[in-house]
Design a protein around this motif. Structure first.
Motif, PDB file in Angstrom:
ATOM      1  N   LYS A  14       0.828  -1.198   0.000  1.00  0.00           N
ATOM      2  CA  LYS A  14       0.000   0.000   0.000  1.00  0.00           C
ATOM      3  C   LYS A  14       0.870   1.258   0.000  1.00  0.00           C
ATOM      4  CE  LYS A  14      -4.291  -1.811   1.984  1.00  0.00           C
ATOM      5  NZ  LYS A  14      -5.277  -1.810   3.069  1.00  0.00           N
TER       6      LYS A  14
ATOM      7  N   SER B 252      -5.402  13.540   1.393  1.00  0.00           N
ATOM      8  CA  SER B 252      -6.345  12.872   0.514  1.00  0.00           C
ATOM      9  C   SER B 252      -6.381  11.388   0.897  1.00  0.00           C
ATOM     10  CB  SER B 252      -5.848  13.044  -0.922  1.00  0.00           C
ATOM     11  OG  SER B 252      -6.784  12.586  -1.834  1.00  0.00           O
TER      12      SER B 252
ATOM     13  N   LEU C 230      -6.887   7.779   0.124  1.00  0.00           N
ATOM     14  CA  LEU C 230      -6.877   7.019  -1.126  1.00  0.00           C
ATOM     15  C   LEU C 230      -7.626   5.712  -0.987  1.00  0.00           C
ATOM     16  CD1 LEU C 230      -3.146   7.299  -2.277  1.00  0.00           C
ATOM     17  CD2 LEU C 230      -5.079   8.773  -2.868  1.00  0.00           C
ATOM     18  N   ASP C 231      -7.585   5.123   0.208  1.00  0.00           N
ATOM     19  CA  ASP C 231      -8.044   3.738   0.359  1.00  0.00           C
ATOM     20  C   ASP C 231      -8.350   3.482   1.831  1.00  0.00           C
ATOM     21  OD1 ASP C 231      -8.442   1.011   0.291  1.00  0.00           O
ATOM     22  OD2 ASP C 231      -6.436   0.484  -0.386  1.00  0.00           O
TER      23      ASP C 231
ATOM     24  N   GLN D  64      -2.800  16.174  -1.003  1.00  0.00           N
ATOM     25  CA  GLN D  64      -3.861  16.217  -2.019  1.00  0.00           C
ATOM     26  C   GLN D  64      -3.357  16.489  -3.432  1.00  0.00           C
ATOM     27  OE1 GLN D  64      -7.268  18.563  -1.313  1.00  0.00           O
ATOM     28  NE2 GLN D  64      -6.510  20.405  -2.264  1.00  0.00           N
ATOM     29  N   ASP D  65      -2.174  17.090  -3.558  1.00  0.00           N
ATOM     30  CA  ASP D  65      -1.684  17.380  -4.914  1.00  0.00           C
ATOM     31  C   ASP D  65      -0.682  16.335  -5.395  1.00  0.00           C
ATOM     32  OD1 ASP D  65       0.338  18.009  -3.213  1.00  0.00           O
ATOM     33  OD2 ASP D  65       0.718  20.010  -4.006  1.00  0.00           O
ATOM     34  N   ASN D  66      -0.653  15.180  -4.733  1.00  0.00           N
ATOM     35  CA  ASN D  66       0.248  14.104  -5.158  1.00  0.00           C
ATOM     36  C   ASN D  66      -0.424  13.294  -6.271  1.00  0.00           C
ATOM     37  OD1 ASN D  66       1.937  11.952  -5.501  1.00  0.00           O
ATOM     38  ND2 ASN D  66       1.691  11.126  -3.424  1.00  0.00           N
ATOM     39  N   ASN D  67       0.062  13.477  -7.489  1.00  0.00           N
ATOM     40  CA  ASN D  67      -0.513  12.729  -8.618  1.00  0.00           C
ATOM     41  C   ASN D  67       0.285  11.478  -8.950  1.00  0.00           C
ATOM     42  OD1 ASN D  67      -2.606  14.482  -8.749  1.00  0.00           O
ATOM     43  ND2 ASN D  67      -1.965  15.535 -10.615  1.00  0.00           N
TER      44      ASN D  67
ATOM     45  N   VAL E 162       0.170   8.635  -7.766  1.00  0.00           N
ATOM     46  CA  VAL E 162      -0.523   7.550  -7.068  1.00  0.00           C
ATOM     47  C   VAL E 162      -0.826   6.454  -8.078  1.00  0.00           C
ATOM     48  CG1 VAL E 162      -1.499   9.046  -5.288  1.00  0.00           C
ATOM     49  CG2 VAL E 162      -2.750   8.707  -7.419  1.00  0.00           C
TER      50      VAL E 162
ATOM     51  N   TRP F 104      -2.566   3.792 -10.455  1.00  0.00           N
ATOM     52  CA  TRP F 104      -3.794   3.925 -11.225  1.00  0.00           C
ATOM     53  C   TRP F 104      -4.915   3.073 -10.626  1.00  0.00           C
ATOM     54  CZ3 TRP F 104      -4.647   7.901 -13.924  1.00  0.00           C
ATOM     55  CH2 TRP F 104      -5.641   7.913 -14.899  1.00  0.00           C
ATOM     56  N   THR F 105      -4.595   1.865 -10.171  1.00  0.00           N
ATOM     57  CA  THR F 105      -5.581   0.991  -9.514  1.00  0.00           C
ATOM     58  C   THR F 105      -4.917   0.358  -8.284  1.00  0.00           C
ATOM     59  OG1 THR F 105      -4.984  -1.088 -10.584  1.00  0.00           O
ATOM     60  CG2 THR F 105      -6.490   0.358 -11.791  1.00  0.00           C
ATOM     61  N   ARG F 106      -5.648  -0.548  -7.614  1.00  0.00           N
ATOM     62  CA  ARG F 106      -5.082  -1.235  -6.447  1.00  0.00           C
ATOM     63  C   ARG F 106      -4.624  -2.650  -6.811  1.00  0.00           C
ATOM     64  NH1 ARG F 106     -10.014   0.217  -2.343  1.00  0.00           N
ATOM     65  NH2 ARG F 106     -10.969  -1.378  -3.661  1.00  0.00           N
TER      66      ARG F 106
ATOM     67  N   ASN G 289     -11.521  16.872   0.223  1.00  0.00           N
ATOM     68  CA  ASN G 289     -10.698  16.510   1.379  1.00  0.00           C
ATOM     69  C   ASN G 289     -11.020  17.351   2.601  1.00  0.00           C
ATOM     70  OD1 ASN G 289      -9.337  14.562  -0.066  1.00  0.00           O
ATOM     71  ND2 ASN G 289      -7.752  15.964  -0.729  1.00  0.00           N
TER      72      ASN G 289
ATOM     73  N   VAL H  81     -13.270   1.966   1.002  1.00  0.00           N
ATOM     74  CA  VAL H  81     -13.378   3.281   0.356  1.00  0.00           C
ATOM     75  C   VAL H  81     -12.270   3.345  -0.686  1.00  0.00           C
ATOM     76  CG1 VAL H  81     -13.268   5.781   0.629  1.00  0.00           C
ATOM     77  CG2 VAL H  81     -14.226   4.373   2.474  1.00  0.00           C
TER      78      VAL H  81
ATOM     79  N   ASN I 197     -10.592   5.846  -3.703  1.00  0.00           N
ATOM     80  CA  ASN I 197     -10.565   7.194  -4.255  1.00  0.00           C
ATOM     81  C   ASN I 197     -10.133   7.118  -5.720  1.00  0.00           C
ATOM     82  OD1 ASN I 197      -9.996   9.871  -4.936  1.00  0.00           O
ATOM     83  ND2 ASN I 197      -9.290  10.362  -2.869  1.00  0.00           N
TER      84      ASN I 197
ATOM     85  N   ARG J 136      -9.946   9.694  -7.932  1.00  0.00           N
ATOM     86  CA  ARG J 136      -9.782  11.081  -8.388  1.00  0.00           C
ATOM     87  C   ARG J 136      -9.213  11.195  -9.803  1.00  0.00           C
ATOM     88  NH1 ARG J 136      -5.324  14.760  -7.925  1.00  0.00           N
ATOM     89  NH2 ARG J 136      -4.119  13.360  -6.587  1.00  0.00           N
ATOM     90  N   LEU J 137      -8.080  10.543 -10.061  1.00  0.00           N
ATOM     91  CA  LEU J 137      -7.451  10.740 -11.368  1.00  0.00           C
ATOM     92  C   LEU J 137      -8.234  10.074 -12.498  1.00  0.00           C
ATOM     93  CD1 LEU J 137      -3.680  10.579 -10.383  1.00  0.00           C
ATOM     94  CD2 LEU J 137      -5.076  12.589 -10.927  1.00  0.00           C
TER      95      LEU J 137
ATOM     96  N   SER K 115      -5.784  18.814  -9.673  1.00  0.00           N
ATOM     97  CA  SER K 115      -5.121  19.545  -8.586  1.00  0.00           C
ATOM     98  C   SER K 115      -5.508  18.978  -7.224  1.00  0.00           C
ATOM     99  CB  SER K 115      -5.501  21.017  -8.647  1.00  0.00           C
ATOM    100  OG  SER K 115      -6.893  21.154  -8.411  1.00  0.00           O
TER     101      SER K 115
ATOM    102  N   TYR L 172      -9.940  -7.932  -8.631  1.00  0.00           N
ATOM    103  CA  TYR L 172      -8.825  -7.850  -9.568  1.00  0.00           C
ATOM    104  C   TYR L 172      -8.593  -9.217 -10.182  1.00  0.00           C
ATOM    105  CZ  TYR L 172      -8.611  -3.603  -6.942  1.00  0.00           C
ATOM    106  OH  TYR L 172      -8.964  -2.429  -6.350  1.00  0.00           O
TER     107      TYR L 172
END
Lengths: 426, 426
Positions: A194, A342, A344-345, A409-412, A414, A416-418, B307, B346, B348, B350-351, B396, B422
């Motif tokens: 994770k 943010s 995420l999971d 929150q501005d961390n892109n 991440v 794409w999936t889990r 958030n 949960v 997220n 977002r992207l 953002s 998955y």
């Protein structure tokens, strides 16, 4: 040391532990009155008429069922009527209450039928009772005291029934057949995935127990770890294990409070500490994370929780985990929202904790002779109740286990999936 | 119909749309004053000095950068100074503002640097402005009005740029290469897997759009679906599509409010409705779910979120989505906690919403001629801004997308892990 242990878990009875006179004993076991029978029957009804048996000291049967609760004297009956949440545990521990049949089955049935509006002070209870047993404040000094109460009672004791790696939090049964030791490793792997740890990164762990996760991350993921804990016994053991494995350059164990964490890290992880933080300190914890987490850092908080706000079982809070409080997800957000983290999971591992506890209780039961020799029979019974009660709490859903993964929150950067959490057969 | 459309999206200008006299026009484009230049420069600083260009109608350059904002007259400048959140959208729509270069890049840069304490009313704004533009109340009648505003502007319009299945919510890019249509199917599959639908089960959907998910569940999972929606245009289309596919015995579309849902169902699902429910109605929504969900039923709520608590962008709320509000996770718990629902998962996405919106904007841009013919140029510009602004919001991190899976707290028939979500290469 021995004195310290006894001190931490001694159970002061209502009569101050004074040996009861022959007269008191005679009164305590004289035939139950119609009034007492009516009151305990009323309590059984108030509990939602669980399918358990209840029997008084004089053989009078309140309810027929299995498992069967035996109330061994008049005092235990009245204490149960006044504050069952607290006194059930104490009187079970000293043998004034007994349960024929599996304790966790008994408790599960009680939790299952318990109405939401069951008066917390019991049938005769008053509001001030809950006030007396409110959670202990987790100031810096308070936390040290509260943590010592539970975690400093002796590494030798925990070694009797935890897995070899000494992991004292919910395991992850990636498949239901795993052993406890395998499931604890699977949990650590699940968390590392994770967090997407990469070699050379830095990790801070808040509340590291005996250091199993820190050492796992260092060994398997090549990261540098700084781990905080205020339990002296645990830190000593953690340091010695890291040294034995040649990890002392890579993992640093700091005997200090999470509030004093400084520096900057690529990942923040905390497994099983939040229960001891106290809701009114969540904002502080969030501020600590905000202070030390790198720009694209990842964080994970793993904690026992609840579906709705309410205090810990008062007996557990008083005798086993002073200062402990399992938060709701809403309450946990107090860590994240003020700093715009943010989420995420969120994964709920409730039934994994029930299974973990079953494994612990099983191991505990095979070592009760040794536990009794270290402490006494009261201690054995108290811990049996705590483990069995916890199984019942997770199975009935009155407790949950939340793993929350978050970033800024501005961390892109991440995933794409889990999918990476489920790598399939390896 | 045409009149209705124009009505729903007409943009009342500050001068009431009155044609401006020659004098007004002359004043509006006379050389900018030193005071005006100082003010707009101050706003650029207050915005966190974004790396964008800003140019006035007389060629004066406030800031140099790309993309470049052109403020085409004095009135637009003053309106921007007073309430940028609202007037940027209106004045961009009517062409009093222009952006050279990609609009979403411009907005992304603005959102990126925007300080948290940026005065919502703008540099000259007063508190009463936000009061004027607070979210519209979602009473039963209010909701019908608010939903009609957005969703009843014409199925033909949405058909121009949504995928064939007409799915108007965040898609799921199981792999980043998926097309929009594939990602919408993947989203529906992802939801069905989370809900673990079994043939013969019953599902209720609250806010079903044009019915794509309902029909997907019926076709692929053999469940019986009852789907609620208060948009007449959408329900008509949904019914006709179900009929064409021979699903009208299996999927029932009900033109009614979620508050009127009755019956008992094995699964509850709501995708993209919560944004329109309003925080003060979450408890009602929870009560509805509690009323209709079977004992071991599963529920899923999919919603845009934030958030930290705060209103929707006021222009979007006023012109595009009246009554809309993206909740925080903490606020969403108001649905679950009062009824002791157990949150299992949960996620997220977002992207994924940024990507979805990119696909929508791309399709929209290829059909602007047709959109212009249906409505007018103002409409085209307003929707371009809405789509581009939404991309920037998700990129953002000022908006999130939460999928929340839950059950009753005593449901132990939950999967051991999330591996089933998955399934690997199929």
């Amino acid at each position: 040391m021995k004195e310290n242990k006894t001190d931490a878990l001694s159970i002061p009875l209502w009569d101050g532990g004074v040996r009861r006179s022959a007269l008191t004993q005679r009164i305590g076991t004289a035939r139950s009155t119609a009034f007492e029978r009516r009151l305990i029957h009323r309590m059984w009804e108030a509990l939602g008429q669980p399918r358990v048996g209840i029997e008084l000291w004089d053989g009078y049967t309140v309810a027929v069922g299995s498992p069967n609760l035996r109330i061994n004297d008049r005092g235990a009956l009245w204490r149960l009527l006044v504050n069952p949440d607290l006194h059930f545990g104490d009187d079970y521990s000293v043998g004034r209450l007994d349960v024929d049949g599996p304790l966790e089955t008994f408790l599960n049935e009680i939790y299952r039928t318990l109405p939401e509006d069951f008066p917390i002070g019991g049938v005769l209870g008053a509001g001030f009772i809950s006030w007396l047993y409110r959670a202990r404040e987790n100031s810096l000094a308070g936390s040290r005291h509260n943590i010592a109460h539970h975690y400093d009672i002796g590494n030798d004791f925990y070694k009797l029934w935890l897995c070899d790696e000494l992991v004292y939090t919910c395991a992850y049964y990636a498949t239901p057949q795993l052993t406890l030791a395998e499931a604890q490793v699977a949990k650590m792997e699940h968390i590392c995935r994770k967090l997407r740890l990469r070699p050379g990164e830095t990790v801070v762990e808040a509340g590291c127990g005996w250091g199993a996760l820190s050492r796992h991350m260092a060994k398997r993921y090549g990261v540098k770890v700084k781990a905080f804990n205020i339990s002296e016994e645990q830190v000593r053991e953690a340091r010695s294990r890291a040294k034995a494995e040649g990890l002392d350059g890579q993992v640093e164990f700091v005997l200090d409070d999470y509030r004093n964490i400084g520096g900057s890290f690529d990942a923040f992880v905390s497994v099983g500490m939040l229960e001891h933080v106290g809701v009114n300190h969540y904002r502080n914890l969030g501020a600590v994370i905000d202070r030390v987490l790198a720009r694209n850092g990842r964080g994970l908080v793993h904690s026992i929780g609840k579906n709705y706000a309410g205090p810990m079982n008062p007996w557990i809070e008083k005798r086993i985990f002073p200062g402990a409080y399992p938060p709701t997800l809403r309450e946990m957000m107090e860590i994240f929202e003020p700093h715009h983290f943010s989420v995420l999971d969120v994964e709920n591992l409730r039934l994994h904790y029930a299974r973990t506890l079953e494994h612990w209780l099983e191991a505990f039961e095979t070592r009760t002779d040794q536990v009794r020799a270290m402490f006494d029979e009261h201690f054995v019974r108290a811990w049996r109740l705590y483990l069995a009660g916890s199984i019942a709490s997770f199975e009935s859903g009155s407790l949950q286990l939340f793993q929350v993964l978050f970033t800024r929150q501005d961390n892109n950067e991440v995933p794409w999936t889990r999918t990476h959490l489920y790598p399939g057969e390896e």
